[in-house]
Design an enzyme around this catalytic site. Structure first.
Site, PDB file in Angstrom:
ATOM      1  N   CYS A   2      34.823  50.816  49.045  1.00  0.00           N
ATOM      2  CA  CYS A   2      35.407  51.256  50.220  1.00  0.00           C
ATOM      3  C   CYS A   2      34.654  50.805  51.469  1.00  0.00           C
ATOM      4  O   CYS A   2      33.322  50.898  51.518  1.00  0.00           O
ATOM      5  CB  CYS A   2      35.542  52.808  50.179  1.00  0.00           C
ATOM      6  SG  CYS A   2      36.512  53.214  48.610  1.00  0.00           S
ATOM      7  N   ARG A  27      34.177  45.025  50.410  1.00  0.00           N
ATOM      8  CA  ARG A  27      33.741  46.459  49.595  1.00  0.00           C
ATOM      9  C   ARG A  27      34.976  47.116  48.831  1.00  0.00           C
ATOM     10  O   ARG A  27      34.674  47.923  48.112  1.00  0.00           O
ATOM     11  CB  ARG A  27      33.661  47.278  50.852  1.00  0.00           C
ATOM     12  CG  ARG A  27      32.275  46.868  51.350  1.00  0.00           C
ATOM     13  CD  ARG A  27      32.188  47.838  52.696  1.00  0.00           C
ATOM     14  NE  ARG A  27      31.514  49.192  51.974  1.00  0.00           N
ATOM     15  CZ  ARG A  27      30.237  49.558  51.680  1.00  0.00           C
ATOM     16  NH1 ARG A  27      29.120  48.442  52.228  1.00  0.00           N
ATOM     17  NH2 ARG A  27      29.691  50.589  51.270  1.00  0.00           N
ATOM     18  N   TRP A  74      38.304  50.638  47.199  1.00  0.00           N
ATOM     19  CA  TRP A  74      38.287  50.334  45.854  1.00  0.00           C
ATOM     20  C   TRP A  74      38.432  51.507  45.042  1.00  0.00           C
ATOM     21  O   TRP A  74      37.654  52.458  45.222  1.00  0.00           O
ATOM     22  CB  TRP A  74      36.650  49.947  45.798  1.00  0.00           C
ATOM     23  CG  TRP A  74      36.315  49.281  44.293  1.00  0.00           C
ATOM     24  CD1 TRP A  74      36.705  48.032  43.742  1.00  0.00           C
ATOM     25  CD2 TRP A  74      35.871  50.129  43.111  1.00  0.00           C
ATOM     26  NE1 TRP A  74      36.478  47.774  42.453  1.00  0.00           N
ATOM     27  CE2 TRP A  74      36.003  48.901  42.112  1.00  0.00           C
ATOM     28  CE3 TRP A  74      35.248  51.313  43.016  1.00  0.00           C
ATOM     29  CZ2 TRP A  74      35.344  49.374  40.813  1.00  0.00           C
ATOM     30  CZ3 TRP A  74      35.081  51.518  41.780  1.00  0.00           C
ATOM     31  CH2 TRP A  74      34.678  50.786  40.595  1.00  0.00           C
ATOM     32  N   ASN A 100      34.299  57.228  51.585  1.00  0.00           N
ATOM     33  CA  ASN A 100      33.440  56.238  50.888  1.00  0.00           C
ATOM     34  C   ASN A 100      32.650  57.340  50.141  1.00  0.00           C
ATOM     35  O   ASN A 100      31.575  57.741  50.475  1.00  0.00           O
ATOM     36  CB  ASN A 100      32.914  55.097  51.515  1.00  0.00           C
ATOM     37  CG  ASN A 100      31.836  54.518  50.682  1.00  0.00           C
ATOM     38  OD1 ASN A 100      32.314  54.486  49.351  1.00  0.00           O
ATOM     39  ND2 ASN A 100      30.968  53.805  51.131  1.00  0.00           N
ATOM     40  N   GLY A 101      32.641  57.037  48.700  1.00  0.00           N
ATOM     41  CA  GLY A 101      31.873  57.948  47.841  1.00  0.00           C
ATOM     42  C   GLY A 101      32.617  58.581  46.685  1.00  0.00           C
ATOM     43  O   GLY A 101      33.805  58.255  46.521  1.00  0.00           O
ATOM     44  N   GLU A 489      23.415  34.679  33.953  1.00  0.00           N
ATOM     45  CA  GLU A 489      24.122  34.610  35.229  1.00  0.00           C
ATOM     46  C   GLU A 489      25.298  33.790  35.334  1.00  0.00           C
ATOM     47  O   GLU A 489      26.363  34.034  36.005  1.00  0.00           O
ATOM     48  CB  GLU A 489      22.931  34.250  36.413  1.00  0.00           C
ATOM     49  CG  GLU A 489      23.235  33.951  37.748  1.00  0.00           C
ATOM     50  CD  GLU A 489      23.876  35.584  38.355  1.00  0.00           C
ATOM     51  OE1 GLU A 489      23.906  36.477  37.780  1.00  0.00           O
ATOM     52  OE2 GLU A 489      24.265  35.294  39.456  1.00  0.00           O
ATOM     53  N   LYS A 493      28.704  34.710  36.623  1.00  0.00           N
ATOM     54  CA  LYS A 493      29.892  34.003  37.565  1.00  0.00           C
ATOM     55  C   LYS A 493      31.005  33.697  37.045  1.00  0.00           C
ATOM     56  O   LYS A 493      31.988  33.823  37.759  1.00  0.00           O
ATOM     57  CB  LYS A 493      28.808  32.960  37.915  1.00  0.00           C
ATOM     58  CG  LYS A 493      27.569  33.209  38.860  1.00  0.00           C
ATOM     59  CD  LYS A 493      27.916  33.742  40.301  1.00  0.00           C
ATOM     60  CE  LYS A 493      27.976  35.092  40.264  1.00  0.00           C
ATOM     61  NZ  LYS A 493      26.679  35.769  40.298  1.00  0.00           N
ATOM     62  N   GLU A 496      33.400  36.478  36.171  1.00  0.00           N
ATOM     63  CA  GLU A 496      33.671  37.749  37.419  1.00  0.00           C
ATOM     64  C   GLU A 496      34.948  36.809  38.289  1.00  0.00           C
ATOM     65  O   GLU A 496      35.617  37.385  39.002  1.00  0.00           O
ATOM     66  CB  GLU A 496      32.633  38.468  37.984  1.00  0.00           C
ATOM     67  CG  GLU A 496      31.986  37.432  39.140  1.00  0.00           C
ATOM     68  CD  GLU A 496      30.828  38.231  39.848  1.00  0.00           C
ATOM     69  OE1 GLU A 496      30.883  39.400  39.988  1.00  0.00           O
ATOM     70  OE2 GLU A 496      29.707  37.448  39.809  1.00  0.00           O
ATOM     71  N   HIS A 512      22.552  34.117  14.574  1.00  0.00           N
ATOM     72  CA  HIS A 512      22.470  35.387  14.264  1.00  0.00           C
ATOM     73  C   HIS A 512      23.801  36.090  14.424  1.00  0.00           C
ATOM     74  O   HIS A 512      23.934  37.297  14.202  1.00  0.00           O
ATOM     75  CB  HIS A 512      21.379  36.277  14.733  1.00  0.00           C
ATOM     76  CG  HIS A 512      20.118  35.476  14.464  1.00  0.00           C
ATOM     77  ND1 HIS A 512      19.445  35.851  13.340  1.00  0.00           N
ATOM     78  CD2 HIS A 512      19.096  34.959  15.322  1.00  0.00           C
ATOM     79  CE1 HIS A 512      18.376  35.178  13.132  1.00  0.00           C
ATOM     80  NE2 HIS A 512      18.106  34.612  14.320  1.00  0.00           N
ATOM     81  N   LYS A 611      32.067  44.585  46.484  1.00  0.00           N
ATOM     82  CA  LYS A 611      30.924  44.055  46.558  1.00  0.00           C
ATOM     83  C   LYS A 611      29.542  45.077  46.354  1.00  0.00           C
ATOM     84  O   LYS A 611      28.585  44.588  45.564  1.00  0.00           O
ATOM     85  CB  LYS A 611      30.666  43.389  47.965  1.00  0.00           C
ATOM     86  CG  LYS A 611      29.331  42.940  48.422  1.00  0.00           C
ATOM     87  CD  LYS A 611      29.250  41.413  47.816  1.00  0.00           C
ATOM     88  CE  LYS A 611      28.067  40.537  48.359  1.00  0.00           C
ATOM     89  NZ  LYS A 611      27.650  39.572  47.005  1.00  0.00           N
TER      90      LYS A 611
HETATM   91  O1  M6R Z   1      23.784  44.909  45.526  1.00  0.00           O
HETATM   92  P1  M6R Z   1      23.257  44.826  44.317  1.00  0.00           P
HETATM   93  O2  M6R Z   1      22.407  43.738  44.288  1.00  0.00           O
HETATM   94  O3  M6R Z   1      22.379  46.188  43.845  1.00  0.00           O
HETATM   95  O4  M6R Z   1      24.427  44.758  43.295  1.00  0.00           O
HETATM   96  C1  M6R Z   1      24.453  44.664  41.816  1.00  0.00           C
HETATM   97  C2  M6R Z   1      25.607  44.113  41.173  1.00  0.00           C
HETATM   98  O5  M6R Z   1      26.722  45.020  41.555  1.00  0.00           O
HETATM   99  C3  M6R Z   1      26.032  42.935  41.627  1.00  0.00           C
HETATM  100  O6  M6R Z   1      24.954  41.831  41.515  1.00  0.00           O
HETATM  101  C4  M6R Z   1      27.305  42.273  41.004  1.00  0.00           C
HETATM  102  O7  M6R Z   1      26.861  42.167  39.445  1.00  0.00           O
HETATM  103  C5  M6R Z   1      27.750  40.968  41.456  1.00  0.00           C
HETATM  104  N1  M6R Z   1      29.217  40.923  41.642  1.00  0.00           N
HETATM  105  C6  M6R Z   1      27.382  39.699  40.650  1.00  0.00           C
HETATM  106  O8  M6R Z   1      27.896  38.549  41.016  1.00  0.00           O
END
Ligand code: M6R
Length: 616
Positions: A2, A27, A74, A100-101, A489, A493, A496, A512, A611
């Protein structure tokens, strides 16, 4: 999680609010809404979906007014629709509020309010706040500011709030606990944002609100802050700071998307993260923010790294770096699990919290827990003035600049850069690294930006590989040693932003279980660079080929063995094994990016995501 924008002053509020929402859209983008003060009424517009849909809707409507609040959501409580979109109004339409929260005790508050005859129009936790404030004001016959203070005393959870009221059209009320909120101070107006992006265009004089702060801003009367934790509710002196952000940093700068811009910014963000921290003449690597705690760190019995998502992957890379160079044991924890499993934390532990945003709720909770156990708590974070930066005892910024694409790219490589510098500096102080190894690593680290630039020349080739991957429903990423987190990672990527199901594994784990998934439809993206376990990875790749899997490899320039086994191959420059994550991550970012584009996905705003995850 948010985004909040608010404005009060002499300018037209609507264009400022809309531009602010666009800049905070990373956000959350489930719905958007705006409330404007128009003579003696509040006018409200809300729309499901992205900010652009709200703008289209408002195009033919009256958007005049010099004060307003706006929100991009969000969804947490209630599906993304117009009823649940913010702002929310009091029953008499005299108060509008954005939040927001998460209000944790909203169910009991809602029940009480329902019993007292209040009607709810949404399924959100937020709506209880507006009714509660309204009730407090009417029942106690107090100012709105007092009513907010009284209402918040009954509220458990986290919030950043902006409140507009017909009875006080010349003021905005703001409150913060656990979610970020800052106030930009103009000549005769105030700008409010969840971060600096909606503010930077107008002023660089800001006040970051602290937890418990309730602020009143008014163009005539200025800024007043009180804190609900202060039993006498005395006025606080605002702490004016300089906003460390430029407009250029938050614009696309000619790139199609923020994500691509941020991938291409990595040579610069890595250089910026190293700048002033390596002194080759004096043979010193030093992170200014950690000097005071270096002694504790070098003598720590154990490091605990707590983080989420991509930052957790950077933490896994750091585990290899610290254990190998500093020889102190490291445990890497998902912050969300750590906080609830009653972990054993000693006072001579050092907890390193890693977060791009510095606002991730679970990571902040891990910090709080470690502090309560007396551990030393260090932060690695990208956003200056964020909660993590303020709640940790010491730390280092990553200097990647604002990261707006929801998929983290340049923040990851900047985190790994800073963690590498940290490991080198501690190893040097501890005497656990030889001079020659130290020089080898420092020299190679300095050459990483140029190596990444060489990878960019392969973008067209990576696009061709993306054509192939884009047609597949699944993908497996393999890596070993320090490149295992890079495999995780790469998979994150891809899933997501392209919505292809992807998993990362340590290559030797295949037999395994996961090897059962291999058939001629399954692409295997294998990181097989020059490293201690290179021969083992070759054997793992052969096992995949024997089961008809299609191999896409990331190899060191000049490799012929793995290249010969692969359908596609991306070569990366020769790099010290401990530093390969910095280089190997980049082609995987580009691969995910192009796969997502081919599949028509919104790479900057992937579905269901936000984000900054400032709620649990
Ligand atoms: O702001 P942060 O680094 O704490 O965020 C952590 C995760 O939410 C963030 O890395 C998320 O996994 C990303 N979308 C990955 O690309």
């Amino acid at each position: 999680m948010c985004g909040i924008v608010a404005y009060i002053g002499k300018k037209e509020a609507y264009p400022i609010l809309m531009k602010g929402l666009e800049r905070l859209e990373y956000r959350g983008y489930d719905s958007a809404g705006v409330a404007l003060m128009q003579s003696d009424t509040i006018t409200l517009y809300k729309k499901r979906g992205k900010v652009s849909e709200l703008e289209d809707y408002c195009e033919q409507r009256d958007t005049s007014g010099h004060a307003g609040i706006a929100h991009t959501r969000w969804a947490t409580h209630g599906e993304p629709n117009e009823q649940n979109a913010h702002p929310h109004l009091s029953e008499d339409h005299r108060i509008a509020l954005i939040h927001n929260g998460i209000i944790e005790n909203y169910l009991s508050l809602k029940k009480e309010l329902l019993n007292r005859g209040y009607k709810f129009l949404s399924e959100t936790d937020t709506e209880v706040l507006v009714h509660l404030i309204n009730e407090m004001q009417q029942k106690n016959n107090v100012s709105l500011e007092e009513a907010v203070l009284l209402a918040l005393a009954n509220v458990e959870g986290t919030y950043a709030l902006a409140i507009l009221s017909v009875d006080n059209p010349d003021q905005l009320i703001l409150a913060k606990k656990g979610s970020p909120l800052l106030i930009g101070v103009g000549d005769d107006d105030f700008f409010v944002g969840s971060d600096g992006a909606p503010i930077v265009e107008y002023t660089n004089k800001v006040v970051y609100l602290d937890d418990g702060d309730v602020a009143v801003v008014s163009p005539d009367k200025g800024l007043r802050i009180r804190n609900i934790r202060d039993e006498h509710a005395l006025l606080k002196k605002p702490n004016y700071q300089l906003l460390e952000m430029t407009l250029e940093q938050i614009e696309k700068g000619g790139f199609e998307t923020y994500m691509l811009k941020e991938i291409y910014e990595q040579p610069k963000s890595i250089r910026d993260s190293m700048r002033g921290r390596i002194n080759l003449q004096k043979d010193i690597v030093s992170l200014g923010g950690l000097i005071e705690y270096e002694h504790k760190m070098v003598n720590a019995k154990r490091f605990i790294i707590a983080a989420c998502g991509t930052s957790w992957h950077a933490g896994l890379v750091a585990e290899y770096l610290i254990e190998s160079l500093v020889r102190i044991p490291v445990e890497v924890e998902y912050a969300s699990e750590f906080r609830y499993r009653n972990p054993i934390i000693y006072s001579d532990d050092v907890l390193i919290a890693i977060s791009q945003s510095g606002e991730t709720a679970d990571t902040l909770a891990a910090v709080d827990l470690a502090k309560r156990h007396g551990a030393t708590v260090i932060g690695i974070c990208n956003v200056v003035g964020s909660t993590l930066a303020r709640e940790t005892m010491a730390g280092s910024y990553t200097h990647a600049g604002p990261e707006i694409g929801v998929a983290s790219t340049k923040a990851f490589t900047a985190q790994v850069t800073v963690l590498t510098l940290m490991a080198l500096s501690l190893a040097q102080k501890k005497g656990s690294i030889s001079k020659s190894k130290y020089h080898q690593l420092v020299n190679d680290l300095e050459s990483i930006p140029e190596k990444i630039e060489r990878i960019f020349t392969q973008e067209e080739h990576i696009q061709k590989i993306a054509q192939f991957v884009a047609t597949r429903p699944n993908a497996i990423f393999l890596g070993r040693g320090i490149n295992y987190p890079v495999a995780l990672e790469g998979a994150l990527k891809l899933k997501e932003i392209s919505y292809i199901h992807a998993e990362g594994y340590p290559a030797a784990e295949m037999k395994h279980g996961p090897i059962a998934l291999i058939d001629d439809h399954m692409p295997i993206i294998a990181i097989a660079t020059e490293q201690l376990t290179y021969d083992k990875v070759v054997s793992n790749i052969q096992e995949v080929i024997a089961r008809k899997g299609t191999v896409i490899s990331i190899v060191t320039e000049g490799d012929t063995t793995v290249k010969g086994m692969s359908k596609f191959c991306i070569e990366i420059p020769v790099t010290e094994e401990l530093l390969t994550p910095l280089v190997a991550a980049v082609p995987l970012q580009l691969l995910a990016y192009h796969v997502a584009l081919i599949r028509g996905c919104d790479v900057d705003k992937p579905r269901n995501l936000a984000k900054s995850v400032s709620v649990e």
